[in-house]
Write a protein that holds these residues in place. Structure first.
Motif, PDB file in Angstrom:
ATOM      1  N   ALA A   1      11.650   5.116   1.552  1.00 26.31           N
ATOM      2  CA  ALA A   1      11.021   5.668   2.768  1.00 26.31           C
ATOM      3  C   ALA A   1      11.222   7.009   3.094  1.00 26.31           C
ATOM      4  N   LYS A   2      12.183   7.641   2.530  1.00 20.99           N
ATOM      5  CA  LYS A   2      12.424   9.092   2.607  1.00 20.99           C
ATOM      6  C   LYS A   2      11.503   9.722   1.597  1.00 20.99           C
ATOM      7  N   LEU A   3      11.326   9.023   0.387  1.00 24.40           N
ATOM      8  CA  LEU A   3      10.630   9.624  -0.667  1.00 24.40           C
ATOM      9  C   LEU A   3       9.050   9.650  -0.147  1.00 24.40           C
ATOM     10  N   ALA A   4       8.681   8.307   0.345  1.00 24.58           N
ATOM     11  CA  ALA A   4       7.368   8.316   1.062  1.00 24.58           C
ATOM     12  C   ALA A   4       7.059   9.417   2.176  1.00 24.58           C
ATOM     13  N   LYS A   5       8.256   9.876   2.722  1.00 26.98           N
ATOM     14  CA  LYS A   5       7.826  10.796   3.920  1.00 26.98           C
ATOM     15  C   LYS A   5       7.623  12.247   3.128  1.00 26.98           C
ATOM     16  N   LEU A   6       8.432  12.435   2.180  1.00 27.81           N
ATOM     17  CA  LEU A   6       8.312  13.682   1.428  1.00 27.81           C
ATOM     18  C   LEU A   6       6.894  13.730   0.563  1.00 27.81           C
ATOM     19  N   ALA A   7       6.348  12.593   0.440  1.00 24.53           N
ATOM     20  CA  ALA A   7       5.091  12.455  -0.397  1.00 24.53           C
ATOM     21  C   ALA A   7       3.922  12.403   0.467  1.00 24.53           C
ATOM     22  N   HIS A   8       4.252  12.538   1.933  1.00 16.19           N
ATOM     23  CA  HIS A   8       3.286  12.100   2.855  1.00 16.19           C
ATOM     24  C   HIS A   8       1.897  13.003   2.829  1.00 16.19           C
ATOM     25  N   GLY A   9       0.811  12.646   2.691  1.00 17.99           N
ATOM     26  CA  GLY A   9      -0.375  13.334   2.627  1.00 17.99           C
ATOM     27  C   GLY A   9      -0.942  13.840   1.253  1.00 17.99           C
ATOM     28  N   LEU A  10       0.085  13.619   0.115  1.00 18.77           N
ATOM     29  CA  LEU A  10      -0.431  13.998  -0.878  1.00 18.77           C
ATOM     30  C   LEU A  10      -1.378  13.102  -1.819  1.00 18.77           C
ATOM     31  N   PRO A  11      -2.362  13.736  -2.558  1.00 22.51           N
ATOM     32  CA  PRO A  11      -3.022  12.850  -3.132  1.00 22.51           C
ATOM     33  C   PRO A  11      -2.440  11.670  -4.003  1.00 22.51           C
ATOM     34  N   ARG A  12      -3.161  10.563  -3.724  1.00 20.54           N
ATOM     35  CA  ARG A  12      -2.263   9.197  -4.387  1.00 20.54           C
ATOM     36  C   ARG A  12      -3.124   8.568  -5.477  1.00 20.54           C
ATOM     37  N   ASP A  13      -2.415   7.781  -6.345  1.00 16.86           N
ATOM     38  CA  ASP A  13      -3.222   6.947  -7.355  1.00 16.86           C
ATOM     39  C   ASP A  13      -3.011   5.673  -7.338  1.00 16.86           C
ATOM     40  N   ARG A  14      -4.074   5.240  -7.133  1.00 16.15           N
ATOM     41  CA  ARG A  14      -4.281   3.494  -6.974  1.00 16.15           C
ATOM     42  C   ARG A  14      -3.500   2.770  -7.723  1.00 16.15           C
ATOM     43  N   ALA A  15      -3.815   2.898  -9.139  1.00 18.42           N
ATOM     44  CA  ALA A  15      -3.069   2.139 -10.293  1.00 18.42           C
ATOM     45  C   ALA A  15      -1.377   2.098 -10.060  1.00 18.42           C
ATOM     46  N   VAL A  16      -1.007   3.361  -9.618  1.00 19.65           N
ATOM     47  CA  VAL A  16       0.431   3.448  -9.522  1.00 19.65           C
ATOM     48  C   VAL A  16       0.955   2.709  -8.142  1.00 19.65           C
ATOM     49  N   LEU A  17       0.216   2.832  -7.054  1.00 17.07           N
ATOM     50  CA  LEU A  17       0.593   2.195  -5.763  1.00 17.07           C
ATOM     51  C   LEU A  17       0.494   0.603  -6.423  1.00 17.07           C
ATOM     52  N   GLU A  18      -0.390   0.036  -6.927  1.00 13.00           N
ATOM     53  CA  GLU A  18      -0.583  -1.404  -7.386  1.00 13.00           C
ATOM     54  C   GLU A  18       0.721  -1.589  -7.934  1.00 13.00           C
ATOM     55  N   ALA A  19       1.128  -1.003  -8.954  1.00 11.49           N
ATOM     56  CA  ALA A  19       2.371  -1.307 -10.086  1.00 11.49           C
ATOM     57  C   ALA A  19       3.335  -1.413  -9.035  1.00 11.49           C
ATOM     58  N   LEU A  20       3.501  -0.400  -8.061  1.00  9.87           N
ATOM     59  CA  LEU A  20       4.860  -0.456  -7.300  1.00  9.87           C
ATOM     60  C   LEU A  20       4.586  -1.742  -6.337  1.00  9.87           C
ATOM     61  N   GLU A  21       3.753  -1.980  -5.767  1.00 12.78           N
ATOM     62  CA  GLU A  21       3.472  -3.089  -4.856  1.00 12.78           C
ATOM     63  C   GLU A  21       4.159  -4.484  -5.672  1.00 12.78           C
ATOM     64  N   GLU A  22       3.585  -4.493  -7.115  1.00 14.17           N
ATOM     65  CA  GLU A  22       3.840  -5.597  -7.833  1.00 14.17           C
ATOM     66  C   GLU A  22       5.456  -5.599  -7.971  1.00 14.17           C
ATOM     67  N   MET A  23       5.930  -4.641  -8.440  1.00 17.73           N
ATOM     68  CA  MET A  23       7.596  -4.390  -8.654  1.00 17.73           C
ATOM     69  C   MET A  23       8.038  -5.115  -7.459  1.00 17.73           C
ATOM     70  N   GLY A  24       7.712  -4.408  -6.278  1.00 11.75           N
ATOM     71  CA  GLY A  24       8.547  -4.720  -4.999  1.00 11.75           C
ATOM     72  C   GLY A  24       8.264  -6.100  -4.770  1.00 11.75           C
ATOM     73  N   GLU A  25       7.491  -6.916  -4.763  1.00 14.23           N
ATOM     74  CA  GLU A  25       7.159  -8.331  -4.777  1.00 14.23           C
ATOM     75  C   GLU A  25       7.968  -8.961  -5.614  1.00 14.23           C
ATOM     76  N   ARG A  26       8.071  -8.686  -6.805  1.00 14.17           N
ATOM     77  CA  ARG A  26       8.842  -9.251  -7.863  1.00 14.17           C
ATOM     78  C   ARG A  26      10.392  -9.220  -7.091  1.00 14.17           C
TER      79      ARG A  26
END
Lengths: 227, 279
Positions: free
Chosen positions: A101-126
């Motif tokens: 959550a803290k990292l997300a706050k620090l990264a707030h508003g920066l340009p994001r990458d869809r593929a990375v987010l999907e991989a994170l989501e996949e890891m989290g669900e696992r």
């Protein structure tokens, strides 16, 4: 006295169950924060950790008292020790969620990458799946399939490596570099959560078998599953 | 990378000699004890090892005391008592025709629940057995050695001529241990040696047992499970078995390293007893 003792053991396990459910919510929350880049949710999640800590501390304080007064032995001793360790693992997992959550706050508003987010989501669900499995082994006093947890951990490690490759690829792009570095750390947090889930499964195995063994060993290659 | 040197042997599990390195002093094979027609213990098979402390635990009436008494033929003193099966002590059939029960009891001493000093002086209590056995040479030295070994010397050395009955309960019990040690036995049997003592005196007896196992084999019957867990290397759990004819008899349920009995017993009945769920 025996009755009181049994009640105390049951209460400890109930508290641990509650903590387990809250920690699962915390992982889900962390994934939502990443997905939605939601500052408000991030703060909520950080505050939510107090709920988990309250249970963690209650268990942590009750165990020495129980050990001193009731001197558990045999299966009950193993149960108390398993609760002690699982409690610690759950608390660590919750702390990783706070870090995300803290990292997300620090990264707030920066340009994001869809593929990375999907991989994170996949890891989290696992991770959630693994935590559920590890805790289920414990609640059911059943560890017949210790390999299942190890198997579940592999896609996490794979996703983590893939993600790092992708993040390195993003590195030269200055506009994405900061976000990529934050996400690299988030990925590391999720990977650690998976490791703690395996450790929880090991505690369940200890409770049932009466001897402690590691399912995997960080310094040696895990045995390949026969397919 | 060079391995970190440690003073602790990481490959060793527990503090006991490995199974193969243990030397059996007693070997019981199919031992049953009867009082008249009543079977008190049934078919006990156990090896008791040299220079280890073995605890016998179990509920009341399970034959713990009966069993420990068979080890130095104290059961002979009960006219109706009879033993079947085989009980070997250092390879010799303890109940064989040519074995002298008095000699057995010299080699295998016993300490009872209630301290039972003779109404004599402290010195004479320890010297008593020595005189009877004709071990009169260096009597004073032997008495001192026994009192030192029983961790009592410093407390009594200035009043050896005083009556033993003036000692505290804990001191009396250590005097009884000194009396047992004086005749240089090989084994000391202790039947609930601390159950009449306060926690400090109990702790002194437990420390003493730990010291004594360097030179002696110890077998202790105890109702106090934590005591067994604290002092014993090996623990035998005796349970009660009701046979079809209604006879209640003691049986050896489980025998293993103490650590195993108290962390991961193999038998459900042992688990039930040590955790206090039943028994």
């Amino acid at each position: 006295m025996r009755e009181l003792y049994t009640t105390e053991l049951e209460e400890l396990e109930s508290l641990l169950r509650e903590e387990g459910k809250l920690v699962d919510r915390a992982i889900r929350g962390a994934l939502n924060v990443l997905e939605r880049d939601d500052l408000e949710l991030a703060d909520e999640l950080i505050a939510f950790d107090d709920e988990i800590d309250r249970r963690y501390l209650t268990i942590e304080q009750r165990i020495p008292s129980l050990l001193a007064r009731q001197t558990p032995v045999a299966g009950e001793l193993r149960l108390v020790l398993a609760i002690l360790y699982i409690n610690l693992h759950l608390e660590r997992i919750a702390d990783y969620c706070v870090t995300v959550a803290k990292l997300a706050k620090l990264a707030h508003g920066l340009p994001r990458d869809r593929a990375v987010l999907e991989a994170l989501e996949e890891m989290g669900e696992r991770c959630r799946e693994m935590l559920g499995t590890g805790l289920e082994y414990f609640y059911a006093r059943d560890f017949t399939d210790s390999q299942a947890l190890v198997e579940m951990d592999r896609p996490i490690d794979r996703a983590n490596r893939k993600l790092i490759d992708r993040l390195i690829a993003l590195g030269p792009d200055e506009s994405q570099r900061e976000w990529a570095m934050r996400m690299m750390l988030a990925s590391r947090c999720l990977e650690r959560i998976g490791d703690h889930a395996v450790d929880i499964g090991e505690q369940a195995a200890y409770l049932v078998r009466g001897r402690f063994e590691e399912f995997t060993d960080a310094s040696h290659k895990p045995p390949r599953a026969t397919t | 990378m060079e391995a970190i040197k440690t003073k602790i042997d990481l490959t060793r599990q527990g503090r006991l000699p490995a199974e193969g390195d243990r030397e059996a002093v007693f070997e019981a094979r199919g031992v049953s004890v009867f009082y008249g027609d009543q079977r008190a213990i049934d078919n006990v098979n156990i090896d008791i090892y040299r220079r280890l402390i073995t605890a016998i635990i179990g509920p009341s009436g399970c034959g713990k005391s009966t069993f420990i008494r068979t080890l130095n033929r104290m059961t002979d003193l009960v006219p109706s008592a009879r033993l079947t099966g085989e009980l070997r002590y250092r390879g010799i059939d303890l109940y064989g025709p040519r074995v002298d029960a008095v000699e057995v009891r010299r080699r295998i001493g016993m300490v009872f629940q209630k301290p039972n000093p003779f109404p004599k002086s402290i010195y004479d209590n320890v010297a008593y057995g020595l005189r009877i056995l004709g071990m009169k040479k260096d009597l004073g030295e032997r008495v001192e050695k026994a009192l030192r070994a029983a961790a009592l010397w410093d407390e009594v050395k200035d009043r050896l001529k005083d009556s033993a009955l003036g000692l505290s309960g804990g001191q009396q019990q250590r005097l009884c241990i000194a009396r047992a040690i004086a005749v240089e036995p090989e084994v000391i049997l202790l039947d609930e040696p601390a159950s009449a003592l306060d926690p400090i005196a109990t702790s002194a007896i437990e420390d003493l047992m730990h010291e004594l196992k360097r030179d002696y084999t110890l077998v202790i019957v105890t109702h106090n499970m934590q005591q067994a867990a604290r002092v014993a290397d090996m623990t035998a759990f005796f349970g009660l078995d009701v046979s079809p004819d209604g006879n209640r008899q003691g049986v050896l349920v489980e025998y293993d390293e103490t650590e195993k009995i108290f962390t991961n017993p193999s038998d459900k009945r042992t688990e039930g007893y040590v955790t206090g769920r039943f028994g």
